[in-house]
Design an enzyme around this catalytic site. Structure first.
Site: not given
Ligand SMILES: NC(=O)c1ccc[n+]([C@@H]2O[C@H](COP(=O)([O-])OP(=O)(O)OC[C@H]3O[C@@H](n4cnc5c(N)ncnc54)[C@H](OP(=O)(O)O)[C@@H]3O)[C@@H](O)[C@H]2O)c1
Ligand SMILES: *[C@@H]1O[C@H](CO)[C@@H](O)[C@H](O)[C@H]1NC(C)=O
Ligand SMILES: *[C@@H]1O[C@H](CO)[C@@H](O)[C@H](O)[C@H]1NC(C)=O
Length: 334
Positions: A50-56, A190, A215
């Site tokens: 998931g390195a294309n968005s957000g934290l990744g 989380s 979740y």
């Molecule tokens: N943001 C917060 O406040 C927060 C808080 C606690 C924990 N987290 C955790 O942090 C991690 C990263 O999340 P984020 O906040 O950076 O959210 P995000 O911006 O939505 O990024 C999530 C990434 O996961 C990918 N993904 C989703 N479904 C997938 C699948 N079936 N196969 C492969 N990749 C998939 C997405 O791909 P697409 O772009 O193609 O959809 C995207 O690259 C997650 O595990 C989340 O539970 C986040």
């Protein structure tokens, strides 16, 4: 009347100033890691799901800057190529017109859909053929509170992607991680794990579906998985740790509907109180790269510090049972 208006204006102005100051003080207070050593990750290969968005994406940017060869495991090739292009441009801009001195890393995009065991297997097969080593695996991809959906293999989507897909991925890459030791696995969980339980009688939520519970259950599974894996990896020089990033401004909330009129307020609140992706990614970057956590395994981190877990996340018998059932669900035969 005029006095009341003036007071209201002052209050609004004061509130805005407070938000702005909080925002900037907040970001300065963040520990930013690795800035001292631009070659910390030189010669290391890192896989981030998931390195294309957000934290990744933020984690990829920083590890790239530290000299790593970063493999982006993403489900959508077009979105991933676009992100990779941006990251390469940002890196080139940061380096300026001077020729590349520090030897920044390299970005590779690969297709990986964690909602498909077939895709996970194909991804690993290719990776094992092409990559002679893997130093860090970051299980970062995640899906949050989606409507009821099933993965290709019939698993409830959040459990399937956040836990089971990563379970199989890690299993298939473990040999390469071991032969590359000392190596690290980093799992992004989380704080919401606290509201979950591993209800073994309905892991696919066919009897009832509660998206918040599912979740939380998947994020609790991330922690139990980490602890059981750490136990199994003792003496191998492969470590595994789990973290919570805090509340971060990303695309994670895509399935959450916010009424149109409340959106400006939500944007303001998230701008003022949520971490930026780079701030949120600090603990992932720390666990992936810092010499401080060399040899540390099976621990839970927040803001680059170890934190305590609730007893339910440390229950060894639940962790073992979850491991065994996960092996059956993803079809690993022993
Ligand atoms: N943001 C917060 O406040 C927060 C808080 C606690 C924990 N987290 C955790 O942090 C991690 C990263 O999340 P984020 O906040 O950076 O959210 P995000 O911006 O939505 O990024 C999530 C990434 O996961 C990918 N993904 C989703 N479904 C997938 C699948 N079936 N196969 C492969 N990749 C998939 C997405 O791909 P697409 O772009 O193609 O959809 C995207 O690259 C997650 O595990 C989340 O539970 C986040
Ligand atoms: C759904 O799960 C959450 C978290 O476990 C819980 O707080 C909430 O009460 C549940 N909702 C329903 C309708 O059961
Ligand atoms: C782990 O690392 C230590 C220190 O580098 C080394 O002595 C030991 O042989 C390694 N063990 C394995 C199983 O690779």
């Amino acid at each position: 009347m005029a006095v009341a208006t003036a007071a209201a204006l002052l209050a609004a102005l004061g509130g805005a100033l407070w938000l702005v100051s909080r925002r900037f003080v907040g970001s300065r207070a963040q520990r930013l890691h690795g800035h001292g050593d631009p070659a910390l990750m030189h010669g290391k290969t890192v896989l981030i799901t998931g390195a294309n968005s957000g934290l990744g994406r933020a984690t990829a940017a920083e590890l790239l800057r530290l000299g790593a060869r970063v493999i982006m495991g993403c489900r959508d090739r077009a979105r991933a190529e676009e992100a990779a292009g941006q990251l390469r441009r940002e890196l080139a801009q940061a380096a300026g017109p001077a020729p590349d001195a520090g030897g920044a890393g390299e970005l590779i995009v690969k297709e990986l859909d964690l909602a498909s065991l077939r895709s996970v297997r194909a991804f690993c097969q290719e990776l094992l053929q092409e990559e002679p080593r893997l130093d860090v695996l970051i299980n970062n991809a995640g899906i949050f509170q989606c409507p009821y959906m099933k993965t290709e293999d019939g698993f409830e989507m959040q459990f399937g992607v956040n836990h089971l897909g990563h379970f199989l991925l890690t299993h298939l890459l473990l040999g390469l991680l071991k032969s590359s030791a000392p190596s690290r696995i980093v799992v992004v969980s989380s704080k919401l794990y606290k509201y979950g339980d591993i209800n073994f009688e309905d892991l696919n939520s066919e009897q009832s579906y509660n998206k918040s519970f599912c979740y939380s259950r998947s994020k609790l599974a991330n922690i139990l998985f980490t602890r059981e894996l750490a136990r199994r990896l003792e003496g191998t020089n492969v470590t595994v740790n789990v973290l919570h990033p805090g509340i971060v401004r990303t695309n994670l909330g895509r399935h959450i509907h916010i009424p149109l009129l409340a959106r400006p307020l939500f944007s303001l609140v998230s701008w003022a109180f949520f971490k930026s992706p780079l701030e949120g990614a600090q603990t992932s970057i720390y666990l992936a790269s810092s010499p401080e956590v060399e040899g540390v395994s099976g621990r839970y981190f927040g803001d680059c510090k170890e934190e305590e877990l609730l007893p339910k996340a440390m229950d060894e018998s639940v962790a073992r049972k979850l491991w065994d059932i996960s092996e059956v669900m993803v079809g690993i035969l022993k």
